[in-house]
Design a protein around this motif. Structure first.
Motif, PDB file in Angstrom:
ATOM      1  N   LYS A 100       0.898  -1.407  -0.060  1.00 59.79           N
ATOM      2  CA  LYS A 100      -0.281  -0.123  -0.025  1.00 59.79           C
ATOM      3  C   LYS A 100       1.220   1.275   0.415  1.00 59.79           C
ATOM      4  CE  LYS A 100      -3.188   1.227   3.514  1.00 59.79           C
ATOM      5  NZ  LYS A 100      -4.421   1.223   4.448  1.00 59.79           N
ATOM      6  N   VAL A 101       1.137   2.194  -1.329  1.00 58.74           N
ATOM      7  CA  VAL A 101       1.942   3.503  -0.899  1.00 58.74           C
ATOM      8  C   VAL A 101       0.623   4.290  -1.443  1.00 58.74           C
ATOM      9  CG1 VAL A 101       3.601   1.803  -2.349  1.00 58.74           C
ATOM     10  CG2 VAL A 101       2.158   3.401  -3.086  1.00 58.74           C
TER      11      VAL A 101
ATOM     12  N   ASP B 149      -0.089   8.222  -2.706  1.00 54.61           N
ATOM     13  CA  ASP B 149       0.495   9.343  -4.023  1.00 54.61           C
ATOM     14  C   ASP B 149       1.207  10.139  -3.430  1.00 54.61           C
ATOM     15  OD1 ASP B 149       0.445  10.130  -6.391  1.00 54.61           O
ATOM     16  OD2 ASP B 149      -1.191  11.058  -6.270  1.00 54.61           O
TER      17      ASP B 149
ATOM     18  N   ASP C 142       3.506  10.442  -7.623  1.00 55.93           N
ATOM     19  CA  ASP C 142       4.787   9.370  -8.944  1.00 55.93           C
ATOM     20  C   ASP C 142       3.377   8.030  -8.801  1.00 55.93           C
ATOM     21  OD1 ASP C 142       5.250   8.798  -6.761  1.00 55.93           O
ATOM     22  OD2 ASP C 142       7.473   8.459  -7.247  1.00 55.93           O
ATOM     23  N   GLY C 143       2.590   7.825  -8.225  1.00 51.62           N
ATOM     24  CA  GLY C 143       2.007   7.038  -7.585  1.00 51.62           C
ATOM     25  C   GLY C 143       1.591   5.994  -9.072  1.00 51.62           C
ATOM     26  N   GLY C 144       0.685   7.089 -10.331  1.00 55.53           N
ATOM     27  CA  GLY C 144       0.610   6.141 -11.588  1.00 55.53           C
ATOM     28  C   GLY C 144       2.125   5.685 -11.699  1.00 55.53           C
ATOM     29  N   VAL C 145       2.710   5.870 -11.632  1.00 57.45           N
ATOM     30  CA  VAL C 145       4.475   5.432 -12.580  1.00 57.45           C
ATOM     31  C   VAL C 145       4.162   4.104 -11.829  1.00 57.45           C
ATOM     32  CG1 VAL C 145       6.925   5.972 -13.051  1.00 57.45           C
ATOM     33  CG2 VAL C 145       4.697   7.622 -13.178  1.00 57.45           C
ATOM     34  N   LYS C 146       4.441   4.573 -10.495  1.00 54.55           N
ATOM     35  CA  LYS C 146       4.541   3.489  -9.302  1.00 54.55           C
ATOM     36  C   LYS C 146       3.956   1.950  -9.859  1.00 54.55           C
ATOM     37  CE  LYS C 146       7.268   4.546  -5.591  1.00 54.55           C
ATOM     38  NZ  LYS C 146       7.446   6.012  -4.228  1.00 54.55           N
ATOM     39  N   LEU C 147       2.410   2.293  -9.871  1.00 53.95           N
ATOM     40  CA  LEU C 147       1.482   1.361 -10.702  1.00 53.95           C
ATOM     41  C   LEU C 147       1.654   0.674 -11.808  1.00 53.95           C
ATOM     42  CD1 LEU C 147      -0.911  -0.236 -10.159  1.00 53.95           C
ATOM     43  CD2 LEU C 147      -2.652   1.826 -10.345  1.00 53.95           C
ATOM     44  N   ALA C 148       2.299   1.435 -12.335  1.00 56.02           N
ATOM     45  CA  ALA C 148       2.780   1.295 -13.838  1.00 56.02           C
ATOM     46  C   ALA C 148       3.960   0.492 -13.981  1.00 56.02           C
ATOM     47  CB  ALA C 148       2.898   2.762 -14.788  1.00 56.02           C
ATOM     48  N   GLU C 149       4.240   0.337 -13.063  1.00 57.20           N
ATOM     49  CA  GLU C 149       6.155  -0.205 -12.695  1.00 57.20           C
ATOM     50  C   GLU C 149       5.252  -1.557 -12.593  1.00 57.20           C
ATOM     51  OE1 GLU C 149       8.676   2.146 -10.423  1.00 57.20           O
ATOM     52  OE2 GLU C 149       9.324   3.012 -12.203  1.00 57.20           O
ATOM     53  N   PHE C 150       4.912  -1.423 -11.287  1.00 58.24           N
ATOM     54  CA  PHE C 150       4.138  -2.572 -10.344  1.00 58.24           C
ATOM     55  C   PHE C 150       2.945  -3.772 -11.720  1.00 58.24           C
ATOM     56  CE2 PHE C 150      -0.107  -5.260  -9.050  1.00 58.24           C
ATOM     57  CZ  PHE C 150       1.047  -5.830  -8.001  1.00 58.24           C
ATOM     58  N   LEU C 151       2.388  -2.799 -12.114  1.00 60.07           N
ATOM     59  CA  LEU C 151       2.100  -3.633 -13.381  1.00 60.07           C
ATOM     60  C   LEU C 151       2.991  -4.342 -14.441  1.00 60.07           C
ATOM     61  CD1 LEU C 151      -1.226  -0.985 -14.445  1.00 60.07           C
ATOM     62  CD2 LEU C 151      -1.152  -3.457 -12.876  1.00 60.07           C
TER      63      LEU C 151
ATOM     64  N   GLN D 217       4.593  -7.789 -13.686  1.00 62.49           N
ATOM     65  CA  GLN D 217       3.548  -8.357 -12.758  1.00 62.49           C
ATOM     66  C   GLN D 217       3.141  -8.588 -14.248  1.00 62.49           C
ATOM     67  OE1 GLN D 217       2.138 -10.145  -9.964  1.00 62.49           O
ATOM     68  NE2 GLN D 217       3.766  -8.820  -9.270  1.00 62.49           N
TER      69      GLN D 217
END
Lengths: 259, 316
Positions: free
Chosen positions: A238-239, A241, A244-253, A256
């Protein structure tokens, strides 16, 4: 016009549901029993049809002794009378056995229309309305988002994956409704007081001409062998934002392999 | 080998993915025979062969599609009586379950719904109570009828003969009581169907308006995903009923589920908690959806969603 609305008492929608370990039947004690939410839309539709075309609304439920609370709720919304089908022999009925018992109970009364919610929030099978139509030999007008009656002609919009079908039939018929169809009314204080005086007829296996061998756990054509609660999902990352929340989410996706 | 009937879900011959899943599962149980009802078989034949249908019972009579569910159940009941299959698999869709329901009564058989797996002994694994409980059940009477949940099986090709066997049924009067007089097809666009999609992006109360759903759609399109909505968003009229995910909507079980502006009330969780990977974006760090999320972003969806969309498009 006489409309029978079939309702079901279910464990509170807001509560986690489980099966009892010994009987593998739904645990109805650990949470408040309530009227199945989708059935309120069925009651509302019945009341509206009777307001427009005249007639009466009868509420039928099958369940343990306390299930008359579900009927009272419907009566407080404005239904005229109730029928409680209750018998220890009915406990553990699956959908096939339930549809048989309800069909037999409907045999004790006249009706032009049977309305149900399109699913119950406990088992969510959506099987009973179609089974009931099959057993009664009347048209099946299920997943209705709109119902129109003109004399003995009935037209519904049946929701489908691609939109809806317009379906026509002649009464009597079985209708199941989806929540899109209307906005159920709240019982008024006057309605609640009036409901206490409305009659609820009691039926059991014998008085509804139900063959006890075809209902209950013994008459069910399916059996649960075992059941276990799925372990709760372990909480993940859980992070917050910080721009850069969107960028980090893209890194997670991406990690995966979804991107 | 025992015959397993598989009811084909299709739109004018375009075979739905769930049919391929059912054929894949049926091969582990016996010899799959597909049952194709309606128009468009020429279009469907190759796909059914590719995924292992040894035989296809083809019923092209338009009358079978002109009434609500009863004709298909009558046809299946006839096939069950004539061929005594070991089991009948139907998709656990609204239509599939209703055909199964009527078939169960007609053929004196038990029916199990929402199966996510079936063992060779025909014991179905069911995911019930919104996925919180796993049960194993069996049919104890008649021909087991099992409604399989879409997306629960990975379809695998295994070419077979798909021998065509034309069949028909003289419909009873009672099968023709509910006549379909018009089919209203909503424009669908290019997005995958909700229950079949391997990625679903859903918006909820936090999206705030119907117009704002455009940012949810953009993210979905960047991922090739379907768009879902919570009940709050549907009740507010922001998104169509067909897109509703939850206890009173559709159950989805995709590889990836992204919930934006959805708090995660139990009704919603019941419709999506068996998703393989769950991502939540919500301003409220107390939102129950975070209990399920493999990856949660506490933040404003109007900032996070466009940013992740841009980033995905950049990386493609």
């Amino acid at each position: 016009m006489k409309i029978v609305v079939c309702v079901k008492q279910v464990p509170d929608t807001e509560a986690e549901k489980r099966l009892l370990p010994d009987t593998l039947t739904v645990d109805r004690e650990s949470s408040n029993p309530v009227l199945n939410e989708m059935d309120e839309f069925a009651i509302e539709e019945a009341l509206k049809l009777v307001e427009a075309h005249g007639g009466e609304v009868v509420v039928l439920t099958m369940g343990p002794d306390g299930a008359d609370a579900a009927v009272r709720k419907a009566l407080s919304m404005g239904a005229d009378s109730g029928i409680l089908l209750s018998d220890p022999a009915l406990a553990g009925s699956d959908a096939v056995a339930t549809s048989y018992a309800i069909a037999q109970a409907l045999g004790t009364t006249e009706y032009d229309l049977v309305i149900l919610g399109s699913e119950a929030s406990d088992a969510r099978t959506s099987l009973v309305p179609a089974m009931l139509a099959e057993r009664l030999g009347v048209p099946q007008l299920t997943f209705a988002s709109k119902v129109e009656i003109d004399g003995t002609d009935i037209t519904v919009n049946r929701l489908t994956d691609y939109g809806h079908d317009v379906v026509k039939a002649t009464l009597p018929a079985v209708v199941s409704v989806v929540e899109k169809i209307n906005e159920p009314r709240y019982p008024s204080f006057k309605g609640i007081m009036a409901a206490k005086k409305k009659p609820i007829a009691q039926l059991d296996v014998a008085s509804a001409s139900i063959d006890a061998a075809q209902v209950g756990a013994a008459g069910a054509w399916t059996a649960v062998a075992d059941a276990a609660q799925r372990p709760p999902r372990s909480a993940g990352v859980k992070v917050a934002d910080e721009g850069d929340g969107g960028v980090k989410l893209a890194e997670f996706l991406s990690a995966q392999k979804f991107i | 080998m025992a015959e397993i009937l598989v009811l084909v879900d299709h739109a004018d011959g375009a075979v739905k993915k769930v049919t391929l899943e059912l054929l894949t599962k049926a091969r582990a149980l016996g010899e799959p025979s597909a049952v194709f009802v309606g128009a468009g078989y020429d279009k469907a034949a190759e796909k059914l062969a590719e995924y292992g249908a040894a035989k296809v019972y083809v019923a092209e009579d338009a009358e079978l599609e002109g009434y609500v569910t009863a004709p298909k159940a009558e046809l299946l009941a006839k096939l069950v009586a004539e061929h005594a299959p070991a089991a009948v698999l139907v998709p656990a869709t609204a239509e599939g379950k209703e055909v199964g329901a009527r078939l169960a009564v007609k053929s004196g058989s038990g029916i199990l719904t929402d199966a996510v797996d079936v063992s060779p002994e025909l014991i179905a694994e069911q995911s019930i109570f919104g996925g919180s409980t796993v049960a194993h059940s069996k049919v104890t009477q008649g021909t087991p009828i099992i409604a399989m949940r879409p997306n629960a099986t990975a379809p695998e090709a295994a070419p077979a003969a798909a021998e065509r066997v034309d069949v028909s049924v003289d419909l009873s009067d009672s099968a023709k009581l509910a006549k379909i007089v018009e089919k209203v097809v909503l424009p669908k666009g290019d997005r995958p169907e909700l229950t079949e999609a391997s990625i679903v992006v859903s918006g909820g109360r936090g999206v705030g308006s119907g117009e704002n759903f455009a940012i949810i759609e953009k993210l979905a399109d960047a991922l090739g995903a379907a768009v879902g909505a919570s009940r709050a968003a549907v009740d507010a009229g922001w998104y169509p009923h067909q897109a509703q995910v939850g206890q009173t909507g559709k159950t989805v079980s995709p590889q990836l589920y992204i919930a934006a502006g959805i708090s995660g009330a139990i009704q919603h969780r019941a419709g999506m908690q068996t998703s393989k990977t769950i991502v939540a974006i919500n301003k409220d760090d107390e939102a129950p959806i975070f209990e399920l999320a493999d990856y949660g972003v506490i933040g404003d969806l109007f900032k996070v969603v466009p940013q992740v969309t841009d980033e995905i498009l950049k990386r493609k």
